[in-house]
Every structure is written in structure tokens, then in C-alpha cells.
Scaffold this motif. Structure first.
Motif, PDB file in Angstrom:
ATOM      1  N   LEU A   1      -3.766   9.376  -2.348  1.00  0.00           N
ATOM      2  CA  LEU A   1      -3.536   8.087  -2.997  1.00  0.00           C
ATOM      3  C   LEU A   1      -4.673   7.677  -3.918  1.00  0.00           C
ATOM      4  CD1 LEU A   1      -2.045   6.130   0.049  1.00  0.00           C
ATOM      5  CD2 LEU A   1      -0.817   7.065  -1.906  1.00  0.00           C
ATOM      6  N   GLY A   2      -5.777   8.405  -3.868  1.00  0.00           N
ATOM      7  CA  GLY A   2      -6.898   8.102  -4.753  1.00  0.00           C
ATOM      8  C   GLY A   2      -7.524   6.744  -4.472  1.00  0.00           C
ATOM      9  N   PHE A   3      -8.349   6.278  -5.403  1.00  0.00           N
ATOM     10  CA  PHE A   3      -8.991   4.965  -5.291  1.00  0.00           C
ATOM     11  C   PHE A   3      -8.010   3.919  -5.825  1.00  0.00           C
ATOM     12  CE2 PHE A   3     -12.515   7.989  -5.562  1.00  0.00           C
ATOM     13  CZ  PHE A   3     -13.298   7.583  -4.496  1.00  0.00           C
ATOM     14  N   TYR A   4      -7.027   3.594  -5.018  1.00  0.00           N
ATOM     15  CA  TYR A   4      -5.922   2.774  -5.498  1.00  0.00           C
ATOM     16  C   TYR A   4      -6.306   1.299  -5.650  1.00  0.00           C
ATOM     17  CZ  TYR A   4      -5.415   2.263  -0.377  1.00  0.00           C
ATOM     18  OH  TYR A   4      -5.637   2.059   0.965  1.00  0.00           O
ATOM     19  N   ASP A   5      -5.494   0.598  -6.441  1.00  0.00           N
ATOM     20  CA  ASP A   5      -5.614  -0.844  -6.653  1.00  0.00           C
ATOM     21  C   ASP A   5      -4.308  -1.461  -6.150  1.00  0.00           C
ATOM     22  OD1 ASP A   5      -5.522  -3.467  -7.735  1.00  0.00           O
ATOM     23  OD2 ASP A   5      -6.796  -2.888  -9.421  1.00  0.00           O
ATOM     24  N   LEU A   6      -4.397  -2.315  -5.131  1.00  0.00           N
ATOM     25  CA  LEU A   6      -3.192  -2.848  -4.512  1.00  0.00           C
ATOM     26  C   LEU A   6      -2.487  -3.907  -5.345  1.00  0.00           C
ATOM     27  CD1 LEU A   6      -4.079  -2.962  -0.708  1.00  0.00           C
ATOM     28  CD2 LEU A   6      -2.683  -1.316  -1.975  1.00  0.00           C
ATOM     29  N   ARG A   7      -3.010  -4.207  -6.519  1.00  0.00           N
ATOM     30  CA  ARG A   7      -2.220  -5.036  -7.435  1.00  0.00           C
ATOM     31  C   ARG A   7      -1.078  -4.222  -8.033  1.00  0.00           C
ATOM     32  NH1 ARG A   7      -7.082  -7.070 -11.178  1.00  0.00           N
ATOM     33  NH2 ARG A   7      -7.441  -4.818 -11.023  1.00  0.00           N
ATOM     34  N   VAL A   8      -1.192  -2.891  -7.919  1.00  0.00           N
ATOM     35  CA  VAL A   8      -0.112  -2.000  -8.361  1.00  0.00           C
ATOM     36  C   VAL A   8       0.813  -1.801  -7.164  1.00  0.00           C
ATOM     37  CG1 VAL A   8       0.460   0.258  -9.311  1.00  0.00           C
ATOM     38  CG2 VAL A   8      -1.686  -0.872  -9.967  1.00  0.00           C
ATOM     39  N   THR A   9       1.914  -2.509  -7.144  1.00  0.00           N
ATOM     40  CA  THR A   9       2.761  -2.571  -5.958  1.00  0.00           C
ATOM     41  C   THR A   9       3.376  -1.226  -5.610  1.00  0.00           C
ATOM     42  OG1 THR A   9       3.229  -4.835  -6.663  1.00  0.00           O
ATOM     43  CG2 THR A   9       4.558  -3.969  -4.876  1.00  0.00           C
ATOM     44  N   GLU A  10       3.531  -0.346  -6.588  1.00  0.00           N
ATOM     45  CA  GLU A  10       4.060   0.981  -6.280  1.00  0.00           C
ATOM     46  C   GLU A  10       3.201   1.730  -5.265  1.00  0.00           C
ATOM     47  OE1 GLU A  10       6.084  -0.329  -9.865  1.00  0.00           O
ATOM     48  OE2 GLU A  10       3.980  -0.348  -9.238  1.00  0.00           O
ATOM     49  N   VAL A  11       1.893   1.421  -5.227  1.00  0.00           N
ATOM     50  CA  VAL A  11       1.024   2.045  -4.224  1.00  0.00           C
ATOM     51  C   VAL A  11       1.509   1.690  -2.825  1.00  0.00           C
ATOM     52  CG1 VAL A  11      -1.303   2.075  -3.251  1.00  0.00           C
ATOM     53  CG2 VAL A  11      -0.996   2.120  -5.725  1.00  0.00           C
ATOM     54  N   MET A  12       1.895   0.436  -2.633  1.00  0.00           N
ATOM     55  CA  MET A  12       2.351   0.002  -1.319  1.00  0.00           C
ATOM     56  C   MET A  12       3.644   0.712  -0.935  1.00  0.00           C
ATOM     57  SD  MET A  12       1.438  -4.036  -1.805  1.00  0.00           S
ATOM     58  CE  MET A  12       1.678  -4.518  -0.099  1.00  0.00           C
ATOM     59  N   ALA A  13       4.498   0.988  -1.922  1.00  0.00           N
ATOM     60  CA  ALA A  13       5.725   1.727  -1.644  1.00  0.00           C
ATOM     61  C   ALA A  13       5.405   3.129  -1.143  1.00  0.00           C
ATOM     62  CB  ALA A  13       6.599   1.787  -2.894  1.00  0.00           C
ATOM     63  N   GLU A  14       4.437   3.797  -1.758  1.00  0.00           N
ATOM     64  CA  GLU A  14       4.064   5.137  -1.336  1.00  0.00           C
ATOM     65  C   GLU A  14       3.388   5.109   0.033  1.00  0.00           C
ATOM     66  OE1 GLU A  14       3.573   9.282  -1.408  1.00  0.00           O
ATOM     67  OE2 GLU A  14       4.934   7.875  -2.382  1.00  0.00           O
ATOM     68  N   GLN A  15       2.552   4.098   0.287  1.00  0.00           N
ATOM     69  CA  GLN A  15       1.941   3.966   1.612  1.00  0.00           C
ATOM     70  C   GLN A  15       3.015   3.826   2.689  1.00  0.00           C
ATOM     71  OE1 GLN A  15      -0.478   0.543   0.585  1.00  0.00           O
ATOM     72  NE2 GLN A  15      -2.363   1.725   0.874  1.00  0.00           N
ATOM     73  N   ALA A  16       4.013   2.999   2.424  1.00  0.00           N
ATOM     74  CA  ALA A  16       5.080   2.784   3.404  1.00  0.00           C
ATOM     75  C   ALA A  16       5.869   4.071   3.639  1.00  0.00           C
ATOM     76  CB  ALA A  16       6.005   1.668   2.937  1.00  0.00           C
ATOM     77  N   ARG A  17       6.087   4.853   2.588  1.00  0.00           N
ATOM     78  CA  ARG A  17       6.806   6.110   2.749  1.00  0.00           C
ATOM     79  C   ARG A  17       6.015   7.074   3.623  1.00  0.00           C
ATOM     80  NH1 ARG A  17       6.666  10.997   1.610  1.00  0.00           N
ATOM     81  NH2 ARG A  17       4.704  10.805   0.466  1.00  0.00           N
TER      82      ARG A  17
ATOM     83  N   PHE B   1       8.738  -2.096   2.264  1.00  0.00           N
ATOM     84  CA  PHE B   1       7.401  -2.206   2.849  1.00  0.00           C
ATOM     85  C   PHE B   1       7.506  -3.104   4.080  1.00  0.00           C
ATOM     86  CE2 PHE B   1       3.093  -3.936   3.288  1.00  0.00           C
ATOM     87  CZ  PHE B   1       2.290  -2.834   3.066  1.00  0.00           C
ATOM     88  N   PRO B   2       7.825  -2.553   5.244  1.00  0.00           N
ATOM     89  CA  PRO B   2       7.952  -3.376   6.454  1.00  0.00           C
ATOM     90  C   PRO B   2       6.595  -3.908   6.896  1.00  0.00           C
ATOM     91  CG  PRO B   2       8.142  -1.044   6.984  1.00  0.00           C
ATOM     92  CD  PRO B   2       8.080  -1.128   5.494  1.00  0.00           C
ATOM     93  N   PHE B   3       6.511  -5.210   7.148  1.00  0.00           N
ATOM     94  CA  PHE B   3       5.209  -5.797   7.462  1.00  0.00           C
ATOM     95  C   PHE B   3       5.375  -7.061   8.288  1.00  0.00           C
ATOM     96  CE2 PHE B   3       6.603  -8.376   3.958  1.00  0.00           C
ATOM     97  CZ  PHE B   3       5.959  -9.596   4.087  1.00  0.00           C
ATOM     98  N   TYR B   4       4.294  -7.461   8.883  1.00  0.00           N
ATOM     99  CA  TYR B   4       4.118  -8.824   9.391  1.00  0.00           C
ATOM    100  C   TYR B   4       2.636  -9.137   9.286  1.00  0.00           C
ATOM    101  CZ  TYR B   4       3.461  -6.300  13.897  1.00  0.00           C
ATOM    102  OH  TYR B   4       3.085  -5.430  14.901  1.00  0.00           O
TER     103      TYR B   4
END
Length: 735
Positions: free
Chosen positions: A421-437, A475-478
Motif C-alpha cells: 500500500l506504500g506511504f498512503y494518504d487516507l484522504r484518498v478513499t480508494e486506499v480504504m477500499a483496498e485496505q478493506a479488501r 468499508f465495514p467499520f465502527y
């Protein structure tokens, strides 16, 4: 009888020479007797005398690095003087750096390099892989015949050393029998070990349930070299029906790391040779302690191995430069050290080495239960905000500190850096999609995202707020309200306060109203199927916790959310907690909090320095044993003291060097193997007692504390693969 009598009544000169061998420390008893497997027990009692009378005149080696014939050939002055070659070496040759063995054959084709390897993601995989290294190409047909008989599908990987004498390119010979094989020429470097690691390091051996390792083992230093090789291969690739049955049992035996031929699980300190310090240095790289008295390893370098062992081998990060130039050494090389290190890796991971016949009789334990729900803490501090710019410097994010980590002990891997995932920036929401996958593939059901709310002021809210605007991203979360003050030294307990948590009047209702919008999102988790879940990090910090909790619950009902399933982190602090046990629906165990007993301290605590690796001067932090923490988490006394409705927790590792430098707290010995051992023990002992059978992981991405599951440079995606073994659905779990 005549030979025995000759042995007993040795001459005084022979007896003196034998005593000199014993005193030198250069005669390797285990090595010498191993080259003569049928040696009579009379001679085994005094192998030095046997060497003096019979072995040296026959040209046998007293250790893996010394050849009497080669010594005389390269040192003609010794030959002319008719001196005993090994005695000359003991007395003077070693101090003169004399040549002790023949150099590699000049028949090897020059110019070969290790190829650049790439994984083809589109290529289908079999369940199993077979890796073969060919040096003696004349033995290929023997190995090919064993492989061709087998009744299981496998992917074949072959490395070979090209010799000038080859009439046919070995690649053509392999492909003629196995057209789908992956075949590469390699230098004669690192024996059969580094070519195997070259395939492994490139990722070509990932994803298999088990891997078979073979090589053209000639063992010219042994009188039974051919017999030994044939026994090694037949023990793991013999009768096809029996081999298939054993292979399936090997896969099902979750706590087994190696399958070797009968008699090839070597044990005892006599097998060290000259490999102790080199082995220790290798194991330091993956934080595996080594007790020289407990050596046990798969001998012969021909065996089946499991993915956990492969992950630790890859974690050594060995390259060609770590292996010596080939000079026909029989001991004392990196390849020999790797062979011995395998046993310690196995033990650290809680795995055993099984011999072939044991697979026929050993009872295979059923797999442990899988968690009903798996949660991982999630840190959103991977994007710049104005407050961090002010406090730490322009552009500061969590990555800023991560990259500054420096080693605190020998073998300490710092900095710990990301890969996939590299040095990601969480303002890029696609990163969160890949994390969830990635998380879902490992069996994680939801992220518990830290929520930073300070009397109405939000911090690090951008990732989740942008997620709400992207309903298509799964992105399932609580949420977990991280309700402690922010301090400059990062531990939440001391230091200059940067952002206070003041708990102004009405704070509970205001906080509950703020999070209600997230709870209305369809991705917000209702773990029990009805109630949205919310967690409070430090409930004992709140004034009048009971009143605050009641105010929160009432506010959520007013917001149309009904009853909320409310939990709290089991954060251990000194003194009695003001929070009654029954106030929350559940408690969250958060290792290492509450699990570091006095017996676990290695450095910086009571008992002095017991570190297995040398500590960097100036280190003033605390190092403790990861495996001791894991053992305590499943001990009866610890479990008895937990509050009711506690969710069992585990951590893949812990090391906050990136934040605290030489004052860091470090869980020494954390690696994919020991993480697997903890998960295995926890699954078998804790899940049935855990709240609703749940499991909690600290954490998904706490990079500055090395508490992360995301892929890293040293271990790749190993943590996720280990987790999948115990948490993912069987059809999606990695092996």
C-alpha cells in the motif's frame, strides 16, 4: 578382531596425536562419525583415535572444512616432509592461513547470474510446489522418475548450474519431462539453499499449502552418499499412494512445520560443527533466540515444509552477498547455518519436525474453532492536518515518525516500512477500499476506527467523512472514542499536553450526537445484528462514568438509533478503576496492556539485561519477551482475573521505537511464526470464553508501534496470511 586389537593397542605417537586432536577443538566428532554411518560403537567411543589410525590415511575429513588430500596437494612442503596433514594444520597451518580444501571446479560455465524473477498473477497454482536444484545433472533422471510417479498435482521450479561439460542444456532435459516447469540457470553460489531462497524471495513460492525441496545430493565426503540421498528422497517422495496419504496428513497437521525422511530429524549439540555464531547471527534478524543446547533440525536439505517456515526464511532477507564463494566447504557456511536455523524457526512458531513414519501414526488434531467476528483497531492518522503541522512540522503524518526509526539492538529491524500500500494518504478513499479488501481476505470483519473528539473539536476526521460521501466503497467499520489527551511523548500518560480532553458539561450527549451520523451509515457495524457498536478507549478518564454512559445511551435513543452495544478497552492502570464491571456490554482486551509480567522483562526491567541480542549503547527503554506475553494471555490465572464479557485480543507485534527512540518499549521475538503460535494457542483455549466468540487485533495499521497487519518490507503479507489460517472462511483462507 585384528582391526579392533590394532585400535586398542595404538602406538604412543598415535595416542598423543589423538589427544592433540581432542585438545585443538578442530576435530568435529559429529561430522566425522556422520561420514561413517556404519562405524562400530567401539570406534565411536574414541573417533579421534580412529581418525589417526584409519581415517587420515584413507583421506577422510576431520571436519567439514579440511581435506587431507587437498592440504597435501596445495601445500607440497608438508607432503615432502611426510607430515601428518591435519597435525601440521593444527600446529602451524591454521596460523599461516594455509589452503585446506580444493576450490570449486573450473568446469562451471562462467557469467551466470541470478535471474530477475516476476510473479505471474494470472498463472493458476496447484496446491503444492516442488523446488529442485540441479548441480549434478546426471541425477536429474533419478529425481524426475520420483516426481513422475506421484499422484498429486504440483508446480515445478528448477534451478541448475550450467557446466561446460554439459552436452545438453539442463533446461531442455527438465522441460522434456515437465513442459510447464519454471527453469532457470543460476551461479554456483549458496549451494542449494540460496537458489531456493531466490525463488522464495521473489514470491514464486507463496500461496502453496506445502513445498517440497530437493537437490542432487551427492555427499562425496560420505561413504554412503548415494544411499543417504536415496533414503532422503524416498522418505518424502516414495510409494505414490503412501506419499499422497502422508501429504494430506501433513497439510492437516496444523502444528507441523517439516516432513523429513526417517532418521533425518537431527538433535543434539554435537551437530553444531562450526556453525554456532553464524546461526545466531541469522536468527537475530528475525528475533528468534537460540539455546545451543536445544539444537534440532531437518538434516539433508531434502524435505517438505509449510508456509510459516517459508515466511520466516524470507524474513531473513538473505541475498547472494550473504553467501560465501563456493570452495567445496563441508561446514561453516551460511548454507550450513540456515539448515540449523530452521529448527529454531520451527520451535518459535510452535511447529514440529515429523519423520515420514510418524505421519502414518500421529493423531491429527482437529482445526481450532474460527472466531465468530474479527475486529482490528484502525488508525486514521495518515494524512496531514493543521494541528500536526503546528506541533510537529509542516506535512507531518504518521509516516514521518515511522521512517525515522533506528535499531536499538543487534538484528533490530528499524525502520519498519510498507510495501503493497506504500506511504498512503487516507484522504484518498480508494486506499480504504483496498485496505478493506485485504482485511476481508484474512478474515477481518470490521475495523474499529479511532474517533478523535475533544469537546466538539474533531481531529483526523477527513478519512471517515470522505468515506460517507462514497457509499459504493465497502468499508465495514465502527468507532472507538480515543478519549485521552494528546501529549508530546505519545504515550497518553505524561508529557506536554497538546490537545486536552476536558470533559466540559454535556460532553457525553454532545459526543453521542456527533457519532450518530456515522451510525446511520449502512456500513456501520451491528455485530449482534441489531445494535450499532461503540467503544470507549479510556472509560476511567471520564468524570462520573456511570452518568456519562447513561447520557450517551439516552442521546442515541433520541437520535433514532435505539440501543447501542457499548464496549470499553481493558486498559490496565495502577489503582482501582472507578468503572463498575457491569457498566459496559463488553470489554476489549488490547495487548500488550496488562500482559507484560515481570517474568517477561528482558532489558530495562527487574532482573537486569537478559536480552538475547546485544543492546545499542544508550538504550533506556524496555524490552520484553513476546512469547511470554502470549503464554500469559492463555494462562488460567490471567483469564480468571478478566471481567465478564471480555473479547480476547492479540497483537502481531509491538515496538514503538519510531515514536520513542531509545526509550522505546519493544516486544522482542515478534514475527509471523510467534504470531501464529499465539493465534493457535488462543484459538484453542480462549475463543470459547471470549465474548460471543469474537477476536480483537491490535492493530491494523499502527505503524509507529509496529502493531500492524498491513504488508511490510521484511515479512510482506505474512501477518495477513497467518491470520487467514485461523480466521478466514476455509474456502478463502491462505495456507
Amino acid at each position: 578382531m585384528k582391526n579392533a586389537l590394532r585400535f586398542v593397542i595404538a602406538t604412543s605417537e598415535e595416542r598423543a596425536y589423538a589427544r592433540e586432536l581432542r585438545a585443538s577443538g578442530l576435530f568435529d566428532r559429529a561430522f566425522y562419525t556422520g561420514t561413517l554411518p556404519r562405524l562400530h560403537r567401539l570406534y565411536k567411543m574414541d573417533p579421534e583415535r580412529h581418525y589417526v589410525i584409519y581415517g587420515e590415511p584413507l583421506g577422510l575429513r576431520p571436519n567439514g572444512a579440511f581435506s587431507p588430500a587437498a592440504y597435501l596437494k596445495h601445500n607440497p612442503d608438508v607432503a615432502r616432509a611426510r607430515e601428518r596433514p591435519f597435525r601440521h594444520y593444527i600446529r602451524s597451518g591454521r596460523h599461516e592461513c594455509r589452503v585446506t580444501c580444493d576450490l570449486a571446479s573450473a568446469e562451471i560455465e562462467a557469467g551466470a547470474e541470478f535471474p530477475v524473477l516476476r510473479v505471474d498473477p494470472e498463472r493458476p497454482k496447484a496446491r503444492f510446489a516442488v523446488v529442485v536444484h540441479l548441480f549434478y545433472i546426471e541425477m536429474w533422471e533419478e529425481i524426475a522418475a520420483h516426481l513422475a510417479r506421484q499422484r498429486f498435482a504440483f508446480d515445478l521450479f528448477v534451478s541448475y548450474v550450467k557446466l561446460k561439460s554439459h552436452e545438453t542444456d539442463p533446461r531442455d532435459l527438465v522441460l522434456a519431462r515437465f513442459p510447464e516447469a519454471t527453469v532457470h540457470a543460476v551461479p554456483n553460489h549458496g549451494r542449494d539453499i540460496y537458489p531456493f531462497l531466490h525463488f522464495a524471495n521473489a514470491g514464486l513460492l507463496d500461496g502453496y499449502e506445502a513445498i517440497c525441496k530437493l537437490h542432487t545430493k551427492k555427499s562425496p565426503h560420505r561413504v554412503d552418499g548415494d544411499t543417504w540421498r536415496q533414503a532422503l528422497i524416498s522418505g518424502i517422495l516414495g510409494d505414490p499412494v503412501r506419499t499422497r496419504r502422508r501429504l494430506e496428513r501433513f497439510v492437516r497437521a496444523m502444528d507441523t512445520g517439516f516432513w523429513v525422511a526417517d532418521g533425518q530429524r537431527f538433535g543434539g549439540a554435537q551437530w553444531w560443527g562450526s556453525n554456532v555464531e553464524r546461526t545466531r547471527s541469522l536468527l537475530d534478524r528475525i528475533e528468534v533466540p537460540m539455546d545451543v543446547r536445544t539444537l534440532a533440525f531437518p538434516a539433508g536439505s531434502i524435505y517438505w515444509l509449510k508456509p510459516t517456515v517459508l515466511r520466516l526464511l524470507k524474513g531473513l532477507e538473505l541475498g547472494p552477498a550473504d553467501f560465501e564463494p563456493e570452495a567445496q566447504q563441508l561446514d561453516g557456511t551460511t548454507a550450513h547455518a540456515v539448515e540449523r536455523a530452521l529448527g529454531y524457526m520451527c520451535r518459535a512458531a510452535g511447529l514440529s519436525i515429523l519423520q515420514a513414519s510418524e505421519l502414518d501414526t500421529q493423531e491429527i488434531a482437529p482445526p481450532p474453532p474460527r472466531p465468530a467476528f474479527v475486529t482490528a483497531f484502525y488508525l486514521p492518522q495518515f494524512h496531514p492536518v493543521a494541528e500536526n503541522d503546528l506541533w510537529w512540522g509542516k506535512g507531518f503524518t504518521e509516516w514521518s515518525g515511522v521512517a525515522r526509526g533506528r535499531p536499538n539492538f543487534r538484528g533490530h529491524r528499524q525502520p519498519v516500512l510498507p510495501t503493497d500500500l506504500g506511504f498512503y494518504d487516507l484522504r484518498v478513499t480508494e486506499v480504504m477500499a483496498e485496505q478493506a479488501r485485504m482485511a476481508a481476505s484474512a478474515g477481518i470483519d470490521a475495523f474499529c476506527v479511532y474517533h478523535y473528539w475533544f469537546d466538539g473539536r474533531r481531529l483526523l476526521e477527513q478519512p471517515l467523512d470522505r468515506l460517507l460521501e462514497r457509499p459504493e466503497i465497502d468499508f465495514p467499520f465502527y468507532l472507538c472514542w480515543a478519549n485521552e489527551s494528546w501529549r508530546r511523548n505519545w504515550d497518553g500518560l505524561s508529557g506536554e499536553v497538546l490537545m486536552p480532553q476536558s470533559y466540559a458539561p454535556g460532553f457525553a450527549a454532545a459526543c453521542a450526537r456527533d457519532v450518530a451520523r456515522y451510525m446511520h451509515d449502512p456500513r456501520y457495524q451491528r455485530v449482534d445484528g441489531t445494535r450499532p457498536r461503540f467503544v470507549i478507549y479510556r472509560p476511567d478518564d471520564m468524570p462520573r462514568p456511570e452518568a456519562a454512559v447513561e447520557e450517551m445511551r439516552r442521546t442515541w435513543r433520541e437520535e433514532g438509533l435505539g440501543e447501542v452495544e457499548l464496549g470499553a478497552v481493558l486498559f490496565h492502570v495502577e489503582g482501582e478503576s472507578p468503572v463498575p464491571e457491569g457498566l459496559f456490554d463488553f470489554w476489549v482486551e488490547m495487548p500488550p496492556h496488562g500482559l507484560v509480567g515481570r517474568e517477561a522483562y528482558l532489558c530495562g526491567g527487574p532482573g537486569g539485561n537478559r536480552m538475547h541480542a546485544a543492546v545499542t549503547p544508550g538504550f533506556r527503554g524496555l524490552a520484553y519477551d513476546y512469547t511470554s506475553v502470549a503464554r500469559r494471555s492463555v494462562s488460567a490465572d490471567y483469564m480468571k482475573a478478566l471481567p465478564r464479557n471480555t473479547i480476547a485480543g492479540v497483537m502481531p507485534s509491538w515496538d514503538n521505537t519510531a515514536r520513542r527512540g531509545t526509550a522505546a518499549h519493544i516486544a522482542y521475538g515478534a514475527n509471523p511464526g510467534t504470531f501464529r503460535a499465539w493465534l493457535s494457542a488462543l484459538s484453542r483455549t480462549r475463543l470459547t470464553r471470549s465474548y460471543r466468540g469474537e477476536l480483537w487485533i491490535n492493530a491494523w495499521n499502527e505503524w509507529a508501534e509496529k502493531a500492524m497487519l498491513e504488508p511490510c518490507q521484511q515479512y510482506g503479507s505474512s501477518a495477513l496470511e497467518v491470520l487467514a489460517e485461523f480466521c478466514a472462511a476455509p474456502e478463502s483462507a491462505g495456507s
